[in-house]
Design a protein around this motif. Sequence first.
Motif, PDB file in Angstrom:
ATOM      1  N   THR A 168      57.166  60.938  -6.922  1.00  0.00           N
ATOM      2  CA  THR A 168      55.752  60.579  -6.891  1.00  0.00           C
ATOM      3  C   THR A 168      54.909  61.646  -7.576  1.00  0.00           C
ATOM      4  N   GLN A 203      52.573  54.092  -4.351  1.00  0.00           N
ATOM      5  CA  GLN A 203      53.555  53.856  -3.292  1.00  0.00           C
ATOM      6  C   GLN A 203      52.852  53.327  -2.038  1.00  0.00           C
ATOM      7  N   ASP A 257      55.536  53.141  -8.694  1.00  0.00           N
ATOM      8  CA  ASP A 257      56.107  53.982  -7.643  1.00  0.00           C
ATOM      9  C   ASP A 257      56.646  53.092  -6.523  1.00  0.00           C
TER      10      ASP A 257
HETATM   11 MG   LIG Z   1      57.243  58.968  -3.493  1.00  0.00          MG
END
Ligand SMILES: [Mg+2]
Lengths: 335, 287
Positions: free
Chosen positions: A43, A82, A158
């Motif tokens: 990330t 995410q 993500d």
């Molecule tokens: Mg991540």
Amino acid sequence: MSQITLTGIAKAYGTSVAIAPMDLTVADGEFLTLLGPSGCGKTTLMRMIAGITLPDQGAIRINGRDMAALPPEKRNVGLVFQSYALFPHMTVAANVGFGLKMRGIARDAAAERVRAALALVDLEPLAARYPRELSGGQQQRVALARAIVIEPDVLLLDEPLSNLDAKLREHLREDLRNLQQRLRVTAIYVTHDQAEAMALADRIIVMDKGRIVEEGAPVDLYRAPQTRFAAEFLGQTNVVAVTAAGLLPWNTGVAGPADGMVSIRPEDIAVTPALDGAGRVLSLTFLGPAVEYRIDIGGTVLRARDSGTGTAILPQGTQVDLTLRVPPHPLQGVA
Amino acid sequence: MRRLPQGVVAALLVLPSGGYLALFFGLPLLLAFLGSFGLYARGGDGGFTLRHYADLFGTQAYRDGLVFSTYLAIVPTLVSLAISLPLAMGLAQTFPGRKLFNALYKVPLVVPGIVAAFIVMTLFDRGGLAARLLTPIGIDLPKIVRDDWAVGVIIATAWKAVPFMTLIIGGSLGAIQKDIILAARTLGATPLTAFWRIQIPLALPGITAAFLLTFIGGMGAFAVPNLLGPVYPLPLSVHMYVNAFERNNWGLVAAMGTMLSLISVLVLLAYYRTTRSLRTAYGGEVR
Ligand SMILES: [Mg+2]
Ligand SMILES: Nc1ncnc2c1ncn2[C@@H]1O[C@H](COP(=O)(O)OP(=O)(O)OP(=O)(O)O)[C@@H](O)[C@H]1O
């Protein structure tokens, strides 16, 4: 139409290193997948490319243009978070249309593009809902549509499918790949799921603790991994020590360095019942399309997968012989 | 055991909270409302009358007082909001001395309003500290205590209200998930656009609460305008005091109180209308 070049990019939070100095080039139109365990910095890497986390050092270039001075809103990078990060006070349509509004696209044209993006993720009927009225998977698809609709130069995803059920996941996976090729957008895709990585990627980057461990095309990386980490992360494998004499524990000779390690995929081991066989079935798991055996052979426990349809399932305790369908693959630099 | 009918059960369940509300809030409000029409009024004769309202709207000083009370609610609240909003944003950033500042700006919260009024007075009145410091260097301070525009009242009220509003607004800004703002940025929003389109609408409940509470406080303010405000007009709160304790005219007091409450309610309704239209403007709601 966009090539991404990272040179010596690094990021630490206090004393903990999230990304160690890293070089990476993503070719124009390439679909790159980042694969690695939780906390390895995937990330962080994406956020640095998008411009919402600043690297401590190094340079990020998109099409040769240094991004250091460009704020996120000027990069034309689509990021699927995410955490989805949908705007809770906006309807699905307004969420997806936000980026178009920011670009000053005329209302009618924007509405049509929003509709098309929502159709792509199968969410057209939910356009007037608020994010809180959606399931996790539906929210994830809104986030995807919102990032795609702006036709970014670079699409960063993500774990965009992590919350979907297997069927929808497969369906969207294909759509995503088709879309990426149609738009010819350069994409970086983060996932935990090695099957997904292999299905989507032109190239897979395996990461661990902020470093690139290994990279390669899915086939090469799966069949001929260089490291134990990559071998074990990309599906199941048996890592077996080779004796000083260059033999496997059951006295089969191998090519490769003596005293090293080899990787043998479970599906490369053929299991045949033999009364005087050297191996013995410790346990078995029925997986549907395959049966997985744990086999004790000369004190080493191996996993073998038998996908032969119609063959009898061998009960626990059966004496077996093992044959390798392909030569075992030597791993580098592991003790 | 015999089962009670559902309606009775429901009534019993809401009795503790509902009863409390009715007893301590509803009843006094109702009595004031009725009293303004001469019903059940303290010291009144009990018959229905519009006399008190006629009195209120027929007297120039009271009309001006009503307008002035509204002015003292709106202006200091807007001034405080204009200061609190950037302040709350700023406090969300990291800067050297943030911890200290974070503690210091809340000090006015624990200072009673009347004390704040006296502080403003000693600072800004004729011959006050500010005048004594500024006159030697040739700056003539305008009259801001007991002046026509009630600048002194605005300063004292804002001094108290700014930390209060900053605290509430800062809380609701802080509750916004960082990724949401960052998502707006990656989609093309400048920090300013993200502020107006994402942060403000999401912090609106907090901003509104702060606004309304300060506003209502201003509507009923008594001590501060009494000390720092102009000689004319007087806010309705002061007229209420005079009519209650010097003229024993409780009916008129009730009418005045009802009007002050009515304006607060109108502001509340205006707020609901505005947030609704904001939802359509920002959120794309079509319902
Ligand atoms: Mg991540
Ligand atoms: N804002 C932050 N402050 C401090 N540490 C952070 C911050 N963001 C990330 N980290 C740390 O940096 C490391 C990398 O985090 P990152 O989120 O990039 O991992 P990831 O590979 O995306 O993991 P996951 O698969 O769980 O999403 C982790 O050790 C994490 O704890």
